[in-house]
Motif scaffolding. Structure first.
Motif, short mmCIF file in Angstrom:
data_model
loop_
_atom_site.label_atom_id
_atom_site.label_comp_id
_atom_site.label_asym_id
_atom_site.label_seq_id
_atom_site.Cartn_x
_atom_site.Cartn_y
_atom_site.Cartn_z
N MET A 110 0.84 -1.19 0.00
CA MET A 110 0.00 0.00 0.00
C MET A 110 0.88 1.24 0.00
O MET A 110 1.88 1.30 0.70
N ASN A 111 0.52 2.23 -0.81
CA ASN A 111 1.25 3.49 -0.81
C ASN A 111 0.25 4.66 -0.87
O ASN A 111 -0.93 4.48 -1.11
N PHE A 112 0.76 5.86 -0.65
CA PHE A 112 -0.10 7.04 -0.58
C PHE A 112 -0.83 7.27 -1.89
O PHE A 112 -2.00 7.68 -1.90
N SER A 113 -0.19 7.00 -3.02
CA SER A 113 -0.82 7.23 -4.32
C SER A 113 -2.07 6.36 -4.49
O SER A 113 -3.07 6.80 -5.06
N GLN A 114 -2.00 5.14 -4.00
CA GLN A 114 -3.16 4.26 -4.10
C GLN A 114 -4.33 4.79 -3.26
O GLN A 114 -5.48 4.77 -3.69
N LEU A 115 -4.02 5.26 -2.07
CA LEU A 115 -5.06 5.82 -1.21
C LEU A 115 -5.63 7.11 -1.81
O LEU A 115 -6.83 7.35 -1.76
N GLU A 116 -4.74 7.91 -2.40
CA GLU A 116 -5.18 9.14 -3.04
C GLU A 116 -6.08 8.82 -4.24
O GLU A 116 -7.05 9.54 -4.51
N LEU A 117 -5.80 7.74 -4.92
CA LEU A 117 -6.63 7.33 -6.05
C LEU A 117 -8.05 7.00 -5.58
O LEU A 117 -9.02 7.37 -6.25
N LEU A 118 -8.17 6.33 -4.44
CA LEU A 118 -9.50 6.06 -3.89
C LEU A 118 -10.23 7.35 -3.57
O LEU A 118 -11.43 7.50 -3.85
N ARG A 119 -9.52 8.31 -2.99
CA ARG A 119 -10.14 9.59 -2.66
C ARG A 119 -10.61 10.32 -3.92
O ARG A 119 -11.70 10.90 -3.97
N LEU A 120 -9.79 10.25 -4.96
CA LEU A 120 -10.15 10.91 -6.22
C LEU A 120 -11.31 10.20 -6.92
O LEU A 120 -12.12 10.85 -7.59
N LEU A 121 -11.41 8.90 -6.74
CA LEU A 121 -12.57 8.18 -7.28
C LEU A 121 -13.85 8.69 -6.63
O LEU A 121 -14.86 8.91 -7.29
N ASP A 122 -13.80 8.89 -5.32
CA ASP A 122 -14.94 9.43 -4.61
C ASP A 122 -15.27 10.84 -5.11
O ASP A 122 -16.43 11.19 -5.32
N GLU A 123 -14.24 11.64 -5.33
CA GLU A 123 -14.41 13.03 -5.75
C GLU A 123 -14.97 13.12 -7.16
O GLU A 123 -15.73 14.04 -7.48
N THR A 124 -14.60 12.19 -8.03
CA THR A 124 -15.04 12.22 -9.43
C THR A 124 -16.26 11.34 -9.69
O THR A 124 -16.57 11.03 -10.83
#
Length: 301
Positions: free
Chosen positions: A1-15
């Protein structure tokens, strides 16, 4: 797990679960974004996203729980960036304010003017919306503070500070029958009524007052904007019920305000921000100016 993967989940929620847009925001192509999600789900040993065929439709219960933690991580990241800027006494940034039309026009001009004199390099972005949407803007980090009357108290994730109490008035043309004898809710109910849309500017207190009196609140025109209500009162469509702070004797000299403070419970405007949010110096200053203006507003009313 890395920060980019977690950020991708957040961006999925945002988009709204648009994988292509989320990947674009992260600087990767859709296939790479899909692979990162796959790796993350393999590590967790369970899906974090719901799918209908190839379409992502939402979060699984595990994904929703992980998203709650990601929100804390994202806020911590933002706080660290703000702390570093504040440490350098950075005076070039942005202040995002979410509020309603009434507060934007009648409460905020002096605080914003004073803020600009103290922090000329800070850009101000103001979003006018409904109270429910205003709270969402806070949680999605699209606003630093919210200023409104309704709904804030229902959210325990916010720090809420009272600004000022105010009351409603009925506005009518000069020499209207309501200005010639005592006012009551029963008399009000006999006229066509124009007031705020549900969820705006103390509408809930108006509804409570009429319900307690056993009266039907029959609103023939609702609006979020005090000026819109005044416009249609001038056209003779009925009696307006607005915030007392929205009645301007100079500009509204053709109208008369009738005090309703004895008939409709007073309302309270509040300022709110996320509990875990680090407040930079300029935001603390703005809140101070806001509360100073609120005290002056109370004195005037």
């Amino acid at each position: 797990m890395n920060f980019s993967q977690l950020e991708l989940l957040r961006l999925l929620d945002e988009t709204k679960f648009n994988l292509s847009k989320a990947g674009e925001k992260l600087g990767i192509v859709q296939s790479a974004a899909s692979r990162q999600i796959q790796l993350l789900e393999e590590e967790f040993g369970s899906p974090v996203l719901l799918r209908a065929g190839k379409k992502i439709t939402g979060f699984t219960p595990l994904g929703a729980r992980i998203m709650a933690e990601i929100e804390h991580i994202d806020l911590a990241r933002r706080n660290m960036q703000t702390i570093a800027k504040d440490y350098r006494d950075n005076r070039n940034g942005t202040l995002h304010i979410a509020t309603t039309h009434t507060q934007a026009k009648y409460l905020l001009p002096n605080p914003i003017r004073n803020f600009r004199l103290q922090y000329p390099g800070i850009k101000i972005y103001m979003v006018q919306s409904s109270p429910g949407e205003i709270i969402d803007l806070l949680h999605h980090h699209k606003a630093d503070i919210a200023i409104c009357t309704e709904k804030l108290d229902a959210d325990d994730r916010l720090v809420i500070t009272p600004c000022y109490d105010w009351h409603h008035v009925a506005i009518v043309p000069k020499n209207h029958p309501l200005t010639m004898s005592g006012i009551s809710l029963e008399r009000l109910a006999s006229f066509p009524l124009l007031t705020y849309s549900p969820g705006y500017t103390g509408r809930s207190n108006i509804e409570k007052a009429f319900k307690s009196a056993g009266l039907n609140l029959d609103v023939m025109l609702s609006a979020a904007d005090s000026d819109v209500i005044k416009t249609y009162v001038r056209l003779g469509l009925g009696v307006g019920i607005i915030a007392s702070t929205s009645y301007e004797p100079g500009n509204d000299s053709d109208l008369q305000a009738v005090d309703l403070s004895q008939h409709i419970p007073r309302s309270r405007t509040k300022v709110a921000y996320l509990k875990e949010l680090y407040l930079p110096s300029y935001l603390k200053y703005f809140i101070g100016e806001l509360l100073t203006q609120s005290n002056q507003t109370v004195t005037k009313s």
